[in-house]
Design a protein around this motif. Structure first.
Motif, PDB file in Angstrom:
ATOM      1  N   ASP A  97      40.289  53.086  38.054  1.00 25.13           N
ATOM      2  CA  ASP A  97      40.720  52.050  37.130  1.00 25.13           C
ATOM      3  C   ASP A  97      39.679  50.939  37.068  1.00 25.13           C
ATOM      4  O   ASP A  97      39.506  50.196  38.013  1.00 25.13           O
ATOM      5  N   ASP A  98      38.970  50.848  35.960  1.00 26.02           N
ATOM      6  CA  ASP A  98      38.002  49.764  35.819  1.00 26.02           C
ATOM      7  C   ASP A  98      38.405  48.810  34.698  1.00 26.02           C
ATOM      8  O   ASP A  98      37.589  48.084  34.158  1.00 26.02           O
ATOM      9  N   ASP A  99      39.668  48.792  34.374  1.00 22.74           N
ATOM     10  CA  ASP A  99      40.205  47.919  33.335  1.00 22.74           C
ATOM     11  C   ASP A  99      40.510  46.564  33.961  1.00 22.74           C
ATOM     12  O   ASP A  99      41.382  46.448  34.814  1.00 22.74           O
ATOM     13  N   ASP A 100      39.795  45.529  33.540  1.00 24.96           N
ATOM     14  CA  ASP A 100      39.964  44.239  34.186  1.00 24.96           C
ATOM     15  C   ASP A 100      41.342  43.624  33.963  1.00 24.96           C
ATOM     16  O   ASP A 100      41.759  42.769  34.722  1.00 24.96           O
ATOM     17  N   SER A 101      42.098  44.064  32.954  1.00 27.41           N
ATOM     18  CA  SER A 101      43.462  43.552  32.809  1.00 27.41           C
ATOM     19  C   SER A 101      44.326  44.040  33.970  1.00 27.41           C
ATOM     20  O   SER A 101      45.212  43.333  34.432  1.00 27.41           O
ATOM     21  N   ARG A 102      44.031  45.228  34.462  1.00 29.03           N
ATOM     22  CA  ARG A 102      44.762  45.725  35.630  1.00 29.03           C
ATOM     23  C   ARG A 102      44.348  44.970  36.889  1.00 29.03           C
ATOM     24  O   ARG A 102      45.142  44.787  37.791  1.00 29.03           O
ATOM     25  N   TRP A 103      43.103  44.524  36.937  1.00 28.50           N
ATOM     26  CA  TRP A 103      42.679  43.697  38.072  1.00 28.50           C
ATOM     27  C   TRP A 103      43.528  42.431  38.104  1.00 28.50           C
ATOM     28  O   TRP A 103      43.942  41.979  39.161  1.00 28.50           O
ATOM     29  N   CYS A 104      43.798  41.891  36.920  1.00 24.94           N
ATOM     30  CA  CYS A 104      44.600  40.670  36.842  1.00 24.94           C
ATOM     31  C   CYS A 104      46.060  40.937  37.198  1.00 24.94           C
ATOM     32  O   CYS A 104      46.746  40.046  37.695  1.00 24.94           O
ATOM     33  N   ILE A 105      46.527  42.147  36.966  1.00 22.75           N
ATOM     34  CA  ILE A 105      47.882  42.491  37.390  1.00 22.75           C
ATOM     35  C   ILE A 105      47.955  42.494  38.913  1.00 22.75           C
ATOM     36  O   ILE A 105      48.914  41.987  39.499  1.00 22.75           O
ATOM     37  N   VAL A 106      46.936  43.025  39.567  1.00 25.76           N
ATOM     38  CA  VAL A 106      46.889  42.991  41.035  1.00 25.76           C
ATOM     39  C   VAL A 106      46.909  41.539  41.498  1.00 25.76           C
ATOM     40  O   VAL A 106      47.655  41.170  42.410  1.00 25.76           O
ATOM     41  N   ARG A 107      46.115  40.709  40.857  1.00 18.24           N
ATOM     42  CA  ARG A 107      46.074  39.281  41.200  1.00 18.24           C
ATOM     43  C   ARG A 107      47.464  38.664  41.034  1.00 18.24           C
ATOM     44  O   ARG A 107      47.929  37.900  41.880  1.00 18.24           O
ATOM     45  N   CYS A 108      48.124  38.992  39.958  1.00 22.03           N
ATOM     46  CA  CYS A 108      49.460  38.474  39.672  1.00 22.03           C
ATOM     47  C   CYS A 108      50.464  38.928  40.741  1.00 22.03           C
ATOM     48  O   CYS A 108      51.261  38.126  41.228  1.00 22.03           O
ATOM     49  N   ILE A 109      50.411  40.197  41.123  1.00 18.24           N
ATOM     50  CA  ILE A 109      51.315  40.722  42.160  1.00 18.24           C
ATOM     51  C   ILE A 109      51.076  39.990  43.478  1.00 18.24           C
ATOM     52  O   ILE A 109      52.023  39.570  44.151  1.00 18.24           O
ATOM     53  N   LEU A 110      49.817  39.824  43.849  1.00 15.29           N
ATOM     54  CA  LEU A 110      49.500  39.131  45.102  1.00 15.29           C
ATOM     55  C   LEU A 110      49.967  37.680  45.052  1.00 15.29           C
ATOM     56  O   LEU A 110      50.467  37.143  46.046  1.00 15.29           O
ATOM     57  N   HIS A 111      49.831  37.057  43.890  1.00 15.36           N
ATOM     58  CA  HIS A 111      50.280  35.669  43.746  1.00 15.36           C
ATOM     59  C   HIS A 111      51.805  35.574  43.864  1.00 15.36           C
ATOM     60  O   HIS A 111      52.322  34.731  44.595  1.00 15.36           O
ATOM     61  N   LYS A 112      52.523  36.439  43.172  1.00 16.07           N
ATOM     62  CA  LYS A 112      53.987  36.415  43.231  1.00 16.07           C
ATOM     63  C   LYS A 112      54.494  36.754  44.635  1.00 16.07           C
ATOM     64  O   LYS A 112      55.567  36.318  45.027  1.00 16.07           O
ATOM     65  N   SER A 113      53.692  37.491  45.386  1.00 19.92           N
ATOM     66  CA  SER A 113      54.053  37.851  46.760  1.00 19.92           C
ATOM     67  C   SER A 113      53.679  36.759  47.758  1.00 19.92           C
ATOM     68  O   SER A 113      53.869  36.930  48.960  1.00 19.92           O
ATOM     69  N   GLU A 114      53.122  35.677  47.258  1.00 26.26           N
ATOM     70  CA  GLU A 114      52.654  34.557  48.081  1.00 26.26           C
ATOM     71  C   GLU A 114      51.553  34.976  49.058  1.00 26.26           C
ATOM     72  O   GLU A 114      51.430  34.445  50.155  1.00 26.26           O
ATOM     73  N   LEU A 115      50.759  35.938  48.627  1.00 26.40           N
ATOM     74  CA  LEU A 115      49.612  36.366  49.423  1.00 26.40           C
ATOM     75  C   LEU A 115      48.319  35.762  48.881  1.00 26.40           C
ATOM     76  O   LEU A 115      47.292  35.780  49.556  1.00 26.40           O
ATOM     77  N   LEU A 116      48.381  35.220  47.679  1.00 23.37           N
ATOM     78  CA  LEU A 116      47.213  34.660  47.011  1.00 23.37           C
ATOM     79  C   LEU A 116      47.612  33.348  46.351  1.00 23.37           C
ATOM     80  O   LEU A 116      48.644  33.283  45.682  1.00 23.37           O
ATOM     81  N   GLU A 117      46.801  32.334  46.537  1.00 31.04           N
ATOM     82  CA  GLU A 117      47.050  31.039  45.903  1.00 31.04           C
ATOM     83  C   GLU A 117      46.045  30.842  44.784  1.00 31.04           C
ATOM     84  O   GLU A 117      44.861  30.612  45.037  1.00 31.04           O
ATOM     85  N   ILE A 118      46.506  30.965  43.564  1.00 31.16           N
ATOM     86  CA  ILE A 118      45.629  30.854  42.399  1.00 31.16           C
ATOM     87  C   ILE A 118      45.118  29.425  42.234  1.00 31.16           C
ATOM     88  O   ILE A 118      43.958  29.210  41.903  1.00 31.16           O
ATOM     89  N   ALA A 119      45.962  28.447  42.491  1.00 31.39           N
ATOM     90  CA  ALA A 119      45.573  27.045  42.301  1.00 31.39           C
ATOM     91  C   ALA A 119      44.463  26.614  43.260  1.00 31.39           C
ATOM     92  O   ALA A 119      43.798  25.620  43.027  1.00 31.39           O
ATOM     93  N   GLN A 120      44.266  27.357  44.323  1.00 27.70           N
ATOM     94  CA  GLN A 120      43.220  27.025  45.294  1.00 27.70           C
ATOM     95  C   GLN A 120      42.087  28.044  45.222  1.00 27.70           C
ATOM     96  O   GLN A 120      41.728  28.674  46.212  1.00 27.70           O
ATOM     97  N   SER A 121      41.543  28.223  44.042  1.00 26.97           N
ATOM     98  CA  SER A 121      40.400  29.122  43.829  1.00 26.97           C
ATOM     99  C   SER A 121      40.665  30.545  44.295  1.00 26.97           C
ATOM    100  O   SER A 121      39.809  31.178  44.904  1.00 26.97           O
ATOM    101  N   ASP A 122      41.858  31.025  44.023  1.00 27.54           N
ATOM    102  CA  ASP A 122      42.226  32.397  44.383  1.00 27.54           C
ATOM    103  C   ASP A 122      42.019  32.683  45.867  1.00 27.54           C
ATOM    104  O   ASP A 122      41.431  33.683  46.256  1.00 27.54           O
ATOM    105  N   THR A 123      42.533  31.807  46.680  1.00 21.64           N
ATOM    106  CA  THR A 123      42.422  31.947  48.126  1.00 21.64           C
ATOM    107  C   THR A 123      43.531  32.852  48.642  1.00 21.64           C
ATOM    108  O   THR A 123      44.706  32.646  48.335  1.00 21.64           O
TER     109      THR A 123
END
Length: 141
Positions: free
Chosen positions: A56-82
């Motif tokens: 999968d090299d579709d960057d929209s799917r990369w953003c879905i992974v980012r979204c899942i991690l954020h909703k899971s509280e594993l990633l903080e988007i407001a802090q430079s994707d930490t």
């Protein structure tokens, strides 16, 4: 009055504590994220398989992974994707509780936490972390 005090104390103690997510939680987040990004969805298992096989090299799917991690509280988007390291470690320990060597889980998790630092794109960084976890013998959810 004592009941109220105990309730308030318990509420204060639990605020801020990470709550591990189940596979069902992650599946629900994936569905929400697919709708948010208006892309084609598949089951979370199929989606995770695509990530681990790097098909999968579709960057929209990369953003879905980012979204899942954020909703899971594993990633903080407001802090430079930490990535929240302690939350990630707690999630990994929970998801792999039957594994005999928790230190190996911690070691692999630490390795994967370091990999995304090579990129500045938030979605790609989240995807890189997730792909690394998928390449191990352990599960994030």
């Amino acid at each position: 009055m004592k009941t109220l005090l105990v309730s308030v104390s318990l509420f204060v103690m639990t605020q801020g504590a990470y709550v591990v997510r189940t596979f069902a939680d992650a599946s629900r987040y994936k569905d929400e994220c697919v709708k948010q990004y208006a892309v084609r969805g598949s089951s979370l298992i199929d989606y995770m398989r695509q990530v681990s096989l790097h098909t999968d090299d579709d960057d929209s799917r990369w953003c879905i992974v980012r979204c899942i991690l954020h909703k899971s509280e594993l990633l903080e988007i407001a802090q430079s994707d930490t990535l929240h390291e302690e939350n990630v470690h707690a999630q990994m320990q929970y998801s792999n509780a039957i594994v005999e060597d928790p230190e190996d889980i911690r070691s692999e998790t630490n390795r994967c936490l370091q990999e995304p630092n090579a990129t500045v794109d938030g979605c790609l960084r989240a995807y890189t972390f997730f792909a690394c976890i998928q390449s191990t013998e352990y599960d994030l959810f």
